[in-house]
Design a protein around this motif. Structure first.
Motif, PDB file in Angstrom:
ATOM      1  N   MET A  62     -11.957   7.228  15.100  1.00 45.80           N
ATOM      2  CA  MET A  62     -12.062   7.208  13.646  1.00 45.80           C
ATOM      3  C   MET A  62     -10.836   7.838  13.003  1.00 45.80           C
ATOM      4  O   MET A  62     -10.948   8.716  12.128  1.00 45.80           O
ATOM      5  CB  MET A  62     -13.345   7.872  13.162  1.00 45.80           C
ATOM      6  CG  MET A  62     -14.561   7.040  13.516  1.00 45.80           C
ATOM      7  SD  MET A  62     -15.936   7.406  12.435  1.00 45.80           S
ATOM      8  CE  MET A  62     -16.659   5.812  12.228  1.00 45.80           C
ATOM      9  N   THR A  63      -9.672   7.415  13.476  1.00 44.33           N
ATOM     10  CA  THR A  63      -8.428   7.879  12.871  1.00 44.33           C
ATOM     11  C   THR A  63      -7.455   6.711  12.759  1.00 44.33           C
ATOM     12  O   THR A  63      -7.575   5.719  13.482  1.00 44.33           O
ATOM     13  CB  THR A  63      -7.741   8.977  13.713  1.00 44.33           C
ATOM     14  OG1 THR A  63      -7.452   8.473  15.020  1.00 44.33           O
ATOM     15  CG2 THR A  63      -8.598  10.222  13.812  1.00 44.33           C
ATOM     16  N   VAL A  64      -6.498   6.855  11.861  1.00 45.01           N
ATOM     17  CA  VAL A  64      -5.406   5.892  11.741  1.00 45.01           C
ATOM     18  C   VAL A  64      -4.128   6.668  11.442  1.00 45.01           C
ATOM     19  O   VAL A  64      -4.146   7.632  10.673  1.00 45.01           O
ATOM     20  CB  VAL A  64      -5.706   4.838  10.642  1.00 45.01           C
ATOM     21  CG1 VAL A  64      -5.931   5.501   9.282  1.00 45.01           C
ATOM     22  CG2 VAL A  64      -4.570   3.823  10.546  1.00 45.01           C
ATOM     23  N   ARG A  65      -3.035   6.261  12.124  1.00 45.07           N
ATOM     24  CA  ARG A  65      -1.730   6.884  11.869  1.00 45.07           C
ATOM     25  C   ARG A  65      -0.887   5.869  11.112  1.00 45.07           C
ATOM     26  O   ARG A  65      -0.799   4.706  11.511  1.00 45.07           O
ATOM     27  CB  ARG A  65      -1.068   7.267  13.196  1.00 45.07           C
ATOM     28  CG  ARG A  65       0.230   8.036  13.042  1.00 45.07           C
ATOM     29  CD  ARG A  65       0.764   8.498  14.388  1.00 45.07           C
ATOM     30  NE  ARG A  65      -0.091   9.500  15.003  1.00 45.07           N
ATOM     31  CZ  ARG A  65      -0.081  10.798  14.686  1.00 45.07           C
ATOM     32  NH1 ARG A  65       0.751  11.252  13.764  1.00 45.07           N
ATOM     33  NH2 ARG A  65      -0.891  11.636  15.292  1.00 45.07           N
ATOM     34  N   VAL A  66      -0.295   6.298  10.031  1.00 44.80           N
ATOM     35  CA  VAL A  66       0.338   5.323   9.142  1.00 44.80           C
ATOM     36  C   VAL A  66       1.562   5.949   8.467  1.00 44.80           C
ATOM     37  O   VAL A  66       1.580   7.156   8.183  1.00 44.80           O
ATOM     38  CB  VAL A  66      -0.724   4.831   8.104  1.00 44.80           C
ATOM     39  CG1 VAL A  66      -1.251   5.981   7.277  1.00 44.80           C
ATOM     40  CG2 VAL A  66      -0.181   3.749   7.212  1.00 44.80           C
ATOM     41  N   GLY A  67       2.591   5.141   8.288  1.00 44.25           N
ATOM     42  CA  GLY A  67       3.743   5.583   7.509  1.00 44.25           C
ATOM     43  C   GLY A  67       3.307   5.818   6.079  1.00 44.25           C
ATOM     44  O   GLY A  67       2.527   5.035   5.520  1.00 44.25           O
ATOM     45  N   ALA A  68       3.817   6.899   5.465  1.00 45.37           N
ATOM     46  CA  ALA A  68       3.336   7.265   4.126  1.00 45.37           C
ATOM     47  C   ALA A  68       3.714   6.230   3.076  1.00 45.37           C
ATOM     48  O   ALA A  68       3.086   6.136   2.031  1.00 45.37           O
ATOM     49  CB  ALA A  68       3.869   8.644   3.740  1.00 45.37           C
ATOM     50  N   GLY A  69       4.735   5.412   3.366  1.00 42.95           N
ATOM     51  CA  GLY A  69       5.165   4.400   2.401  1.00 42.95           C
ATOM     52  C   GLY A  69       4.347   3.126   2.456  1.00 42.95           C
ATOM     53  O   GLY A  69       4.611   2.173   1.718  1.00 42.95           O
ATOM     54  N   THR A  70       3.346   3.089   3.309  1.00 44.21           N
ATOM     55  CA  THR A  70       2.504   1.892   3.440  1.00 44.21           C
ATOM     56  C   THR A  70       1.648   1.699   2.188  1.00 44.21           C
ATOM     57  O   THR A  70       1.008   2.653   1.730  1.00 44.21           O
ATOM     58  CB  THR A  70       1.562   2.046   4.653  1.00 44.21           C
ATOM     59  OG1 THR A  70       2.335   2.418   5.788  1.00 44.21           O
ATOM     60  CG2 THR A  70       0.800   0.766   4.934  1.00 44.21           C
ATOM     61  N   PRO A  71       1.630   0.490   1.623  1.00 41.37           N
ATOM     62  CA  PRO A  71       0.735   0.269   0.483  1.00 41.37           C
ATOM     63  C   PRO A  71      -0.724   0.547   0.893  1.00 41.37           C
ATOM     64  O   PRO A  71      -1.146   0.158   1.984  1.00 41.37           O
ATOM     65  CB  PRO A  71       0.926  -1.215   0.163  1.00 41.37           C
ATOM     66  CG  PRO A  71       2.285  -1.542   0.706  1.00 41.37           C
ATOM     67  CD  PRO A  71       2.457  -0.680   1.933  1.00 41.37           C
ATOM     68  N   ALA A  72      -1.454   1.217   0.011  1.00 42.61           N
ATOM     69  CA  ALA A  72      -2.847   1.563   0.324  1.00 42.61           C
ATOM     70  C   ALA A  72      -3.670   0.311   0.603  1.00 42.61           C
ATOM     71  O   ALA A  72      -4.560   0.316   1.455  1.00 42.61           O
ATOM     72  CB  ALA A  72      -3.450   2.371  -0.827  1.00 42.61           C
ATOM     73  N   ALA A  73      -3.349  -0.781  -0.095  1.00 41.52           N
ATOM     74  CA  ALA A  73      -4.099  -2.026   0.095  1.00 41.52           C
ATOM     75  C   ALA A  73      -3.879  -2.576   1.503  1.00 41.52           C
ATOM     76  O   ALA A  73      -4.792  -3.152   2.116  1.00 41.52           O
ATOM     77  CB  ALA A  73      -3.681  -3.052  -0.948  1.00 41.52           C
TER      78      ALA A  73
END
Lengths: 309, 482
Positions: A62-73
Motif C-alpha cells: 500500500m505504497t507508491v513512490r513517485v517523482g514530485a513533479g508527477t501530475p496528481a491525475a
C-alpha cells in the motif's frame, strides 16, 4: 545480506540537486495551480521542476513512490489499476509535490485523513543543494524526527520536494452524494460515517462511501429524511478558510458572504480570502528559527511565507 | 554533577516554587527515576519535580536553566528506548500529577487532556460516549498520553487508524527556553509550519507537552475478531501481505509464534491452538456489510496459505479473551525466562517471511531463545530475546543478536523503530539508516526548538550529529531568537 546503510538516490534527483545548487534565489514550480498561496515568487526568480513519473507501485505494501513533479491525475490513473488511491487535496492540473507543499487536504478528509498523513518519505533538496531523505520507507516509522510532517504544507521554504513515498488506500467500491436539508449536529444516524459533509447554511451534501450494501442502506435512511442522490457536490468557492469546526454555526451570522463548509473538519470554501491569522510570539520565534536554520539566506521560494497563507 | 550535595541550591529553588512534597531528591527517589522500562543503566537523576500546572512546568524549566542543568520530562516511565532516562543529573519533570481530562467534545470528536492522563483511563472515560482514543500501546494501562505524544506511540489498532501523530490536533508546549507555545490547533490547517507534527515523536527533546487536544474515534458499528492458526510461520507471515494485497486493511493484524502463544495460553487460557507454529489475531471493523465482506477475504487468503484453524469470536467476551492473551503476552514470558530484551524494527510487509527466518537464525546462532509477538499488519517486528541475566556474558550475546536483527531489518528496506523510538538505545544505529545530510536536517528541526540543548540532551541523534547542530546555529543571523 546487503550491508545496511543510507540508500542511494536515483540520477534524476542528483540532477535536481545540481540544478537547485547552493547560490541565488530559486523557485520550485509544479502545476502553478496554487502559485499565490502564501505570497508570490518574483517573476525573475530562476525556476526548477521536480522529476516526473511513477517510480514504483507496491499494492501489497500500500505504497507508491513517485517523482514530485508527477501530475496528481497521472498518479490517480496509475493507481486505479490496482484498486487503490492516494487522496491529497489540490486543484485540477496540480502536481503531487505541489499538493503536498501546499498541504491542502481533500474534502474526503473525514474518511481519508489529512494530506500530510500519507507522506511516508520525502527526498528533498535543501538550501545547500544537498539531497536529504526525510521519513522512511515503511508504513510505520518513528525513527528520528518527523521531518515529513514539517515539510507538508511548508510551501517549499524548508527544502524542495523531489520524490515521495506515499501511503495508498483501497478505493471505495461505491460512492454516492446525497443532498438534503440537514444541518451540522443533526446528521442522521447512518451505518456509514460520511466521507464528506458539506453545508452551505441551508442544505447539506453527504458523501457516502464503502461496501455497496452499507452505502445503499445509508442512502435509504437519508432518502427517508428528505434527501436525494445528486451527481456531484456543489461548486466550491476558490478560497479556503480554516476554522475550529465547533464554530461553523457562526458562519450564518458573519458578513463575509456565502460559504460551503466541511462539517466536522472546519475547512470553509468562500469567495473572499481568510484574513491573516495571528500567531503567538513563541510560535513566531519557532518559525523564524526554522527558516533561519533550513534556509539561512532565504533563497528557496522567496516571497512565499507559511505565516501568510 | 548531580550528586545530592551539589544540588542544594537547585533543590532549594525548586522547593521554593513547588513545595517540599513535590520535589524529591533522596538517593532512593533518584534511583527510582534513573531508568525507564529498558535495560539501559547509564542514567543519573537530578532532583525530581512533580508540577501540577503549565506554570509550574515553566518554573521547573526556568530553575533548571538558571542552574545550567538540563531537564527531562517523564510520564509513567514505560518507555523502552531510554528516552526518559536522565543523563548527567538532569532535573526530572514528572507529569503524572497533571492528570485531568479537561474537556470532551463528543460532537466534534476532540478532548483536551493533561499529559499525565493514563492512556486506558481516557478510553474508559470515553466508553459511555461510544468513543475511544485509538493508539493502544501494550503498556496502555500505565503509559500516559504525554508519553504517547513524546514517542508517537502505536499499538495493535494503529494499523488502520495511524499512530499518535494522526490523533493529536494541538499541543501546548513549554519550550526549552521556558516560553509557552500552542502548536497546531482545532482548525484543520493551522497557519504556518506543522510544528505539532514536528513535536510529536520528539522524545522529550523539543520541550514538554502540558495540554493536548486529542482526536477521538467513534467505536465501530461492528467488530469481528478472528484467530488463525498456521502450521508454518512462513504461511502466517505471507497471509499478512496477502490480506493487504487483497484490498483489506483490518483494524489490527497481530502475530504470535508458538513459544509465546504457549506462554500466553498458560497465563490466560484463551484457547489458543497449541499445535500452531504461529497464530494471527485479525480484527476487522466498520459497517455490517463491509465487515462481512472483509471476514470472507481474510478467511480466503488464510486458506490459500494453508491455515490450520480458523476461529471467529462469537461475542464481545470471547473477543476480549482473545485480545487478553495478546495484551498480556509480555507478562506471560516471565514464565519462560527471567529477562528479555524487546526489539522494535519495521520491515516492508512483503519481506516479513524472509526477515522472520533471519530473526530465528540470528537468535539460534547466538544460542538465544527468541519469541515473536508483533504488529504484523504494518511489518512492525517485536522479537523478544530471552535470557537469564545471572548467566555470565549473556548480555553481550543479546546485544550482538539485537544488532544483527536491526541490520537485517534495514537491509530488507526497513527502519530502526516503529513505535519505541530511538532514545539512547538506537542512537548508534542512526547512521545505518540516515546519511550525515539527513541527520543534519533532523538536527536543524531540533535546534529550532532547543537551540541550547537543554531538553533531554544526548538522545535520538547520534552524538556526532551535534556538530551539525552547532554548525547550523552559527549560520543563524544574530538576534533571531532573542
Amino acid at each position: 545480506m546487503d550491508a545496511p546503510g543510507p540508500r542511494p538516490f536515483r540520477a534524476a534527483l542528483h540532477e535536481l540537486a545540481a540544478e537547485v545548487g547552493d547560490q541565488g534565489p530559486v523557485a520550485m514550480v509544479g502545476g502553478r495551480t496554487a502559485w499565490d498561496v502564501g505570497g508570490s515568487v518574483a517573476d525573475d526568480v530562476r525556476e526548477v521542476r521536480a522529476p516526473e513519473g511513477i517510480v514504483s507501485i507496491e499494492p501489497a505494501e500500500m505504497t507508491v513512490r513517485v517523482g514530485a513533479g508527477t501530475p496528481a491525475a497521472e498518479l490517480d490513473a496509475a493507481l486505479a489499476d490496482s484498486g487503490q488511491e492516494v487522496v491529497i487535496g489540490g486543484r485540477k492540473g496540480g502536481t503531487v509535490g505541489g499538493a503536498l507543499a501546499v498541504g491542502w487536504s481533500s474534502i474526503r478528509r473525514p474518511a481519508v485523513g489529512p494530506a500530510r498523513d500519507c507522506l511516508l518519505e520525502a527526498v528533498i533538496v535543501g538550501a545547500d543543494g544537498r539531497l536529504v531523505r526525510a521519513g522512511g520507507p515503511t508504513v510505520k516509522n518513528v525513527t528520528g524526527y518527523d521531518l515529513c510532517r514539517l515539510l507538508a504544507g511548508s510551501l517549499g521554504t524548508l527544502g524542495f520536494i523531489g520524490e515521495v513515498l506515499l501511503r495508498t488506500r483501497p478505493r471505495p467500491e461505491l460512492s454516492a452524494w446525497m443532498r438534503g436539508p440537514w444541518e451540522p449536529g443533526v446528521e442522521p444516524r447512518l451505518v456509514v460515517r460520511p466521507a464528506a459533509h458539506l453545508w452551505d447554511g441551508t442544505r447539506s451534501w453527504l458523501l457516502l462511501e464503502g461496501h455497496p450494501d452499507d452505502v445503499e442502506r445509508s442512502m435509504g435512511t437519508l432518502q427517508a429524511e428528505g434527501g436525494q442522490e445528486v451527481d456531484a457536490p456543489p461548486p466550491l468557492p476558490p478560497h479556503r478558510w480554516s476554522l475550529d469546526p465547533s464554530t461553523l454555526g457562526a458562519l450564518l451570522h458573519d458578513d463575509h458572504g456565502g460559504f460551503v463548509a466541511e462539517v466536522g473538519v472546519g475547512t470553509v470554501h468562500r469567495d473572499l480570502p481568510q484574513p491573516v491569522r495571528e500567531v503567538g510570539p513563541a510560535v513566531r520565534t519557532l518559525h523564524q528559527r526554522m527558516t533561519a536554520l533550513f534556509d539561512p539566506s532565504g533563497r528557496l521560494n522567496p516571497g512565499r511565507d507559511v505565516l501568510h497563507r | 554533577m548531580g550528586s545530592t550535595s551539589d544540588d542544594a541550591a537547585l533543590i532549594a529553588e525548586l522547593v521554593d516554587r513547588l513545595g517540599h512534597d513535590r520535589v524529591h531528591h533522596s538517593s532512593v527517589d533518584r534511583a527510582l527515576h534513573r531508568r525507564d522500562a529498558s535495560l539501559i543503566d547509564v542514567g543519573e537523576s537530578g532532583p525530581i519535580c512533580f508540577p501540577r500546572s503549565t506554570a509550574e512546568v515553566v518554573a521547573c524549566v526556568q530553575v533548571a536553566r538558571r542552574h545550567d542543568r538540563p531537564f527531562v520530562a517523564r510520564g509513567a516511565g514505560t518507555g523502552l528506548a531510554g528516552g526518559a532516562v536522565p543523563l548527567e543529573g538532569a532535573v526530572v519533570i514528572v507529569t503524572t500529577r497533571m492528570d485531568a481530562v479537561l474537556s470532551i467534545d463528543a460532537e466534534n470528536l476532540v478532548a483536551w487532556v493533561e499529559p499525565g492522563v493514563v492512556n486506558l483511563d481516557l478510553s474508559r472515560r470515553l466508553a459511555p460516549l461510544r468513543l475511544h482514543f485509538a493508539p493502544d500501546p501494550s503498556s496502555q494501562q500505565a503509559c500516559t498520553i504525554g508519553g504517547n505524544v513524546a514517542n508517537n506511540s502505536g499499538g495493535p489498532h494503529c494499523l488502520a487508524l495511524g499512530v499518535t501523530s494522526a490523533h493529536v490536533l494541538a499541543v501546548e508546549v513549554v519550550l526549552p527556553d521556558g516560553e509557552v507555545a500552542m502548536l497546531g490547533g482545532l482548525d484543520p490547517d493551522p497557519v504556518g509550519y506543522d510544528l505539532r507534527g514536528a513535536f510529536v515523536g520528539g522524545e522529550g527533546t523539543l520541550g514538554i507537552a502540558t495540554r493536548i487536544a486529542v482526536r477521538l474515534t467513534p467505536n465501530p458499528v461492528e467488530v469481528r475478531t478472528m484467530l488463525l492458526g498456521f502450521g508454518q510461520v512462513d504461511d502466517a507471515a505471507a497471509t499478512v501481505s496477502g490480506i493487504i494485497g487483497a484490498g483489506v486493511v483490518p483494524a489490527a493484524i497481530e502475530m504470535m509464534d508458538a513459544l509465546i502463544t504457549r506462554a500466553a495460553e498458560d497465563f490466560v487460557h484463551a484457547g489458543y491452538p497449541l499445535d500452531a507454529a504461529a497464530i494471527l489475531l485479525v480484527e476487522v471493523d466498520g459497517p455490517p456489510a463491509r465487515v462481512a465482506a472483509d471476514v470472507e477475504v481474510v478467511e480466503r487468503v488464510a486458506r490459500e496459505h494453508r491455515v490450520g484453524s480458523v476461529r471467529l469470536a462469537s461475542d464481545a467476551a470471547e473477543r476480549e479473551l482473545l485480545w487478553k492473551g495478546r495484551k498480556s503476552a509480555f507478562g506471560a514470558v516471565a514464565r519462560v525466562m527471567p529477562n528479555y530484551y524487546l526489539h522494535d524494527t519495521v520491515v516492508p510487509r512483503r519481506r516479513l517471511v524472509e526477515v522472520m527466518r533471519q530473526v530465528y537464525e540470528i537468535a539460534a546462532r547466538h544460542d538465544l531463545l527468541v519469541m515473536n509477538v508483533f504488529h504484523a499488519g504494518d511489518g512492525n517486528l517485536h522479537p523478544l530475546l530471552m535470557f537469564d541475566g545471572r548467566e555470565p556474558g549473556v548480555l553481550e550475546r543479546v546485544h550482538a543478536a539485537g544488532a544483527e536483527i536491526v541490520a537485517a531489518s534495514l537491509a530488507a528496506g526497513g527502519v530502526l523503530s516503529g513505535e519505541h523510538g530511538i532514545g539512547l538505545e538506537k542512537q548508534s544505529f542512526m547512521e545505518l539508516q540516515f546519511s550525515s545530510d539527513d541527520l543534519a536536517a533532523q538536527a536543524r528541526l531540533r535546534a529550532a526548538f532547543d537551540p541550547y540543548g537543554r531538553s533531554n540532551p544526548g538522545k535520538v541523534l547520534p552524538l556526532g550529529a551535534s556538530c551539525a547542530d552547532v554548525a547550523s546555529l552559527r549560520r543563524v543571523p544574530d538576534g533571531t531568537w532573542i
